[in-house]
Enzyme design. Structure first.
Site, PDB file in Angstrom:
ATOM      1  CB  CYS A   1     -23.937 -25.745 -56.455  1.00  0.00           C
ATOM      2  SG  CYS A   1     -24.101 -27.034 -57.712  1.00  0.00           S
TER       3      CYS A   1
ATOM      4  CG  HIS B   1     -23.813 -27.481 -52.488  1.00  0.00           C
ATOM      5  ND1 HIS B   1     -24.971 -27.865 -53.126  1.00  0.00           N
ATOM      6  CD2 HIS B   1     -22.787 -27.804 -53.333  1.00  0.00           C
ATOM      7  CE1 HIS B   1     -24.669 -28.390 -54.295  1.00  0.00           C
ATOM      8  NE2 HIS B   1     -23.357 -28.371 -54.449  1.00  0.00           N
TER       9      HIS B   1
ATOM     10  CG  ASN C   1     -24.871 -31.492 -56.092  1.00  0.00           C
ATOM     11  OD1 ASN C   1     -25.678 -30.564 -56.089  1.00  0.00           O
ATOM     12  ND2 ASN C   1     -23.568 -31.300 -56.261  1.00  0.00           N
TER      13      ASN C   1
END
Length: 347
Positions: A112, A255, A285
């Site tokens: 990520c 993020h 996400n």
């Protein structure tokens, strides 16, 4: 030479997956998901879509907003931990889909955190020197996590969605652009996030499939602790090193891991004059795509003004953290460029 973001783009698949659809198999309620994560819905790629397809759609948007042609791109860098296949690089397929025939293309995997790592790589390559034919880099974050989730595992399936985001890097005015970047990895914590099987240590086999070794797994409590322990210091150190006062930061694009976690973390960052940009309520996400998707939405909404200080920060498996501080360079005309021609991109 100053290097900055001169265009942004994003793409989200059409299919919307609500908390109600996710809750039953995970053994929770829709409200429990909202309360624990802040996520209300996420997107799911169509069966015909691979990561390269999402990446190319986002990349095309970014190129269009920047007003440049694919032939002007020197590098296509795709950050992903869900590539089309182990090889060749997903970026090579994206290069072909876009017609960026003058570009070198390769993937970056920091899970990520991948987009911020790829952004730093792209900036470094452009600083080595460019030519008049291809003076730009296309940096894309793209992931399809829906293909590697166990929908009975409430620690993971409630969080993730599919999508892609992109930026075009290129020359900007001397006072603007990327100022500094900090990349860190804590390999001793690599077990917090993983897909155990499918690589050289545990190749795909009947046994690994039966054991669910190809599913994404995460120690949520350990990740949360890691972020709370590491991220405030990393951001503060980077800002100090770059001569950027905390009070001068106007935007934080993090993020989009978990909305509740980010809300808890926000007071510890000391960015008293900054806006915290969140898009996870509707997208979940999206892995390496989450920072560029959120950045694109803020840009197209006209929230980012030229010269304002922006911090991008992402964390992911490895455990890795990438943080960049920049002065916004994309013009108001670019920010108003419509993305309506690509389905779902502005949703």
């Amino acid at each position: 030479m100053s290097i900055g973001i001169v265009g942004t783009g994003s793409y989200l698949p059409e299919a919307v997956v609500t908390n109600e659809e996710i809750a039953g198999p995970a053994g929770v309620t829709a409200q429990w998901i909202t309360d624990k994560t802040g996520v209300r819905e996420r997107r799911r790629a169509a069966g015909s879509e691979a990561t390269s397809d999402l990446a190319a759609r986002a990349g095309a948007q970014a190129l269009a907003q920047a007003g440049i042609q694919p032939e002007q791109v020197a590098y296509v860098v795709v950050a992903t931990s869900t590539p089309d296949h182990p090889q060749p690089a997903t970026a090579s397929i994206v290069q072909d889909l876009l017609g960026a025939r003058n570009a070198a293309a390769f993937d970056v995997n920091a899970v990520c955190a991948g987009f911020t790592f790829a952004l730093s790589v792209g900036e470094g390559l452009l600083r080595r020197g460019t030519n008049e034919i291809a003076p730009y880099a296309l940096i894309i974050g793209a992931d399809i996590y829906s293909r590697i989730l166990d929908y009975t595992d409430r620690r993971t399936c409630i969080l993730f969605g599919d999508g892609a985001g992109a930026v075009v890097l290129g020359p900007v005015a001397p006072a603007l652009g990327l100022i500094d970047t900090q990349l860190t990895t804590r390999g001793d914590a690599h077990d917090l996030i993983k897909v155990p099987a499918g690589g050289s240590r545990h190749p795909a086999s009947y046994e690994t499939l039966r054991a669910g070794g190809h599913f994404f797994t995460m120690n949520g409590r350990g990740v949360r602790q890691f972020v709370h322990d590491e991220l405030p210091g990393i951001i503060a150190t980077l800002l100090y090193r770059s001569g950027t006062p905390l009070a001068s930061v106007r935007h934080l694009v993090p993020h989009q891991a978990n909305g509740v976690m980010l809300a808890d973390l926000w007071p510890d960052l000391g960015l008293v004059n900054a806006e915290l940009h969140l898009a996870l309520q509707r997208h979940g996400n999206t892995g390496a795509a989450s920072v560029p998707i959120t950045l694109d939405h803020a840009n197209r909404a006209g929230k980012l003004r030229e010269g304002e200080t922006v911090v991008l920060t992402a964390f992911g498996g490895g455990m890795s953290v990438g943080t960049t501080v920049l002065r916004w360079a994309a013009t108001a005309a670019r920010a108003r460029t419509s993305g309506a021609e690509l389905t779902g991109a502005s949703a």
